[in-house]
Design an enzyme around this catalytic site. Structure first.
Site, short mmCIF file in Angstrom:
data_model
loop_
_atom_site.label_atom_id
_atom_site.label_comp_id
_atom_site.label_asym_id
_atom_site.label_seq_id
_atom_site.Cartn_x
_atom_site.Cartn_y
_atom_site.Cartn_z
N GLU A 121 -9.58 2.34 4.81
CA GLU A 121 -10.02 1.94 3.47
C GLU A 121 -9.86 0.43 3.32
OE1 GLU A 121 -8.76 2.78 -1.21
OE2 GLU A 121 -7.34 3.15 0.42
N HIS A 122 -8.67 -0.07 3.58
CA HIS A 122 -8.39 -1.51 3.56
C HIS A 122 -8.05 -1.98 4.96
CE1 HIS A 122 -7.02 0.02 -0.46
NE2 HIS A 122 -7.79 -0.98 -0.88
N GLN A 181 0.82 -1.20 0.00
CA GLN A 181 0.00 0.00 0.00
C GLN A 181 0.86 1.26 0.00
OE1 GLN A 181 -3.06 -0.92 -0.33
NE2 GLN A 181 -3.85 1.14 -0.64
N ASP A 204 -7.41 -5.82 -4.95
CA ASP A 204 -7.02 -4.82 -5.94
C ASP A 204 -7.17 -5.34 -7.36
OD1 ASP A 204 -6.48 -2.66 -4.38
OD2 ASP A 204 -4.31 -2.79 -4.49
N HIS A 207 -52.17 21.01 -0.09
CA HIS A 207 -51.98 19.55 -0.08
C HIS A 207 -53.30 18.86 0.29
CE1 HIS A 207 -47.73 20.50 -0.22
NE2 HIS A 207 -47.40 19.22 -0.22
N HIS A 243 1.86 2.99 -3.31
CA HIS A 243 0.87 3.71 -4.12
C HIS A 243 1.27 5.16 -4.34
CE1 HIS A 243 -2.54 1.32 -5.36
NE2 HIS A 243 -2.57 0.71 -4.20
#
Length: 440
Positions: free
Chosen positions: A330-331, A263, A364, A423, A266
């Site tokens: 996230e992960h 990770q 992924d 209404h 990235h």
């Protein structure tokens, strides 16, 4: 290298600081730059796209749309083993997402009152696929497969131009697009691509919703166009990529280190965190990270990410779960002696990877789940991308004469309680008409 924290010794403010994400770049300055790009594309269209291609990509020419002939030529360069890997990933992603196909709902809530929930594909979707030093055919599949399954009438793919020619796009991206039935491909990247998708140009038609990850300029552009009624909706808010590994002394330090580094590579603003109740494991992982880091081609990027990453020691696994839920990763990778038991206790992770044989890399690329996920703590309330994101849902209600008689009085009462006389009158007139019919 990553900082070390003993969670039990931290006060509330220190705990909050230990879980802080890397500071995003000057958002005010970034927003100004991106807004200027968007406004220029809105005003000048294709001319602006060509100018930015020259300015940012160093290209003298860009045809903007990839021709079918050029695509066929590029696909000839695709290695057979990569083609087979893309096909395997496509099949698994399609299987998992096909199981998510929505069904319409038809319910009679009262006698003569029928309510329906219907699902229809979004008419035009734009898929942003990062290119450059790391083209992402996997993202084509993650976005293209659900668009294909939903039956979106128009799917547009944009990706940064290639080098030395703008239409030298990675054949892996093109083959993944072909499997997903995407024929409309444009060689445009950055905030200018998002602007083109949101507002349209002579070459690139406007879309209704934009999907896909990108750098901070792309992310900011997506946020800006989504706030403009004339722009386009987006898939989700997202920031730099992140992973949290929760592991105990039964975990393999080499596996944990590899997951953290996968990770970290990235981007320099990615964040990786190890949470463990074992000081011995943390020490072993540190050693493994240092060793494996030296072998990575992108070690400079990974090193930058590690500089704002964390090793957190907890008193026990229950505390480790609490830390994980507070961070909302996230992960999330779980490698403990009681994985299944712990997995039910997580309340905020976007995607969870369970057991020593389940690297984050699986999600992924090829396990079948979607890798487009909320980051920066948004996973507390925002879900991972799914097939439903490519549909619009709407309701239909039909009342018969018996139906309006059954619920009409209640409608009038509630409308009067809210002082909305028009209404109530819309119902009174109908009930009066029905009484006249019956009396006639």
């Amino acid at each position: 290298m990553a900082a070390m924290f003993n969670w039990a010794t931290l006060n509330v403010a220190e705990q909050r600081a230990a879980l802080a994400r890397p500071q995003l770049a000057d958002s005010a300055s970034l927003r100004q730059q991106v807004q200027l790009i968007i406004d220029t594309v809105k005003l000048q269209g294709d001319k602006a796209l060509l100018s930015y291609s020259q300015q940012f990509d160093g290209l003298a020419a860009n045809s903007l749309q990839l021709s079918e002939a050029k695509k066929r030529s590029l696909l000839l360069a695709l290695l057979p083993e990569r083609k087979a890997a893309i096909e395997l990933a496509y099949d698994n992603i399609r299987k998992f997402h096909a199981a998510q196909l929505p069904r319409d709902i038809d319910v009679e809530t009262s006698a003569g009152v029928v309510c329906q929930l219907k699902n229809r594909p979004i008419s035009a979707v734009g898929l942003y696929i990062p290119g450059g030093s790391a083209p992402l055919p996997s993202t084509v599949l993650m976005l293209g497969v659900p668009a294909q399954l939903a039956g979106c009438p128009r799917t547009v793919l944009v990706t940064p131009p290639g080098k030395p020619d703008a239409d030298d796009i990675a054949p892996e991206i093109l083959y993944a697009a072909e499997l997903c039935g995407i024929a409309e491909i444009y060689t445009v990247g950055g905030a200018q691509a998002i602007a083109a998708l949101a507002y349209g140009t002579a070459t690139i038609g406007k879309v209704d919703k934009i999907f896909g990850p990108g750098n901070r300029y792309v992310t900011e552009a997506k946020q800006l166009v989504s706030q403009d009624v004339a722009g386009a909706m987006i898939d989700m808010p997202a920031g730099p990529s992140e992973v949290l590994v929760l592991a105990d002394n039964s975990a393999n330090p080499a596996f944990v280190a590899a997951d953290l580094l996968s990770q970290a590579e990235h981007g320099p603003d990615s964040q990786v965190i190890l949470v463990s109740d074992s000081a011995a494991l943390i020490d072993a992982v540190k050693t493994e990270v240092a060793t494996q880091l030296q072998l990575l081609p992108r070690k400079d990027i990974a090193s930058a990410a590690l500089s704002h990453s964390r090793y957190i020691l907890t008193e026990n696994l229950a505390q480790a779960v609490a830390v994980t839920n507070a961070y909302a990763p996230e992960h999330l990778i779980v490698q403990t002696c009681c994985d299944d038991e712990l997995t039910e206790q997580f309340s905020s992770a976007a995607s969870i990877f369970v057991g020593q044989w389940t690297p984050e890399s699986a999600g992924d690329y090829a396990s079948g789940t979607n890798h487009v996920l909320p980051t920066y703590g948004y996973s507390k309330t925002v879900s991972s991308l799914s097939l439903s994101d490519f549909y619009r849902r709407y309701t239909v209600q039909t009342l018969s004469a018996a139906g309006i008689r059954n619920i009409g009085p209640a409608i009038i009462t509630l409308a009067e309680a809210e002082s909305l006389d028009a209404h109530a009158n819309a119902v009174r007139l109908r009930l009066a008409a029905l009484n006249n019919i019956n009396q006639g």
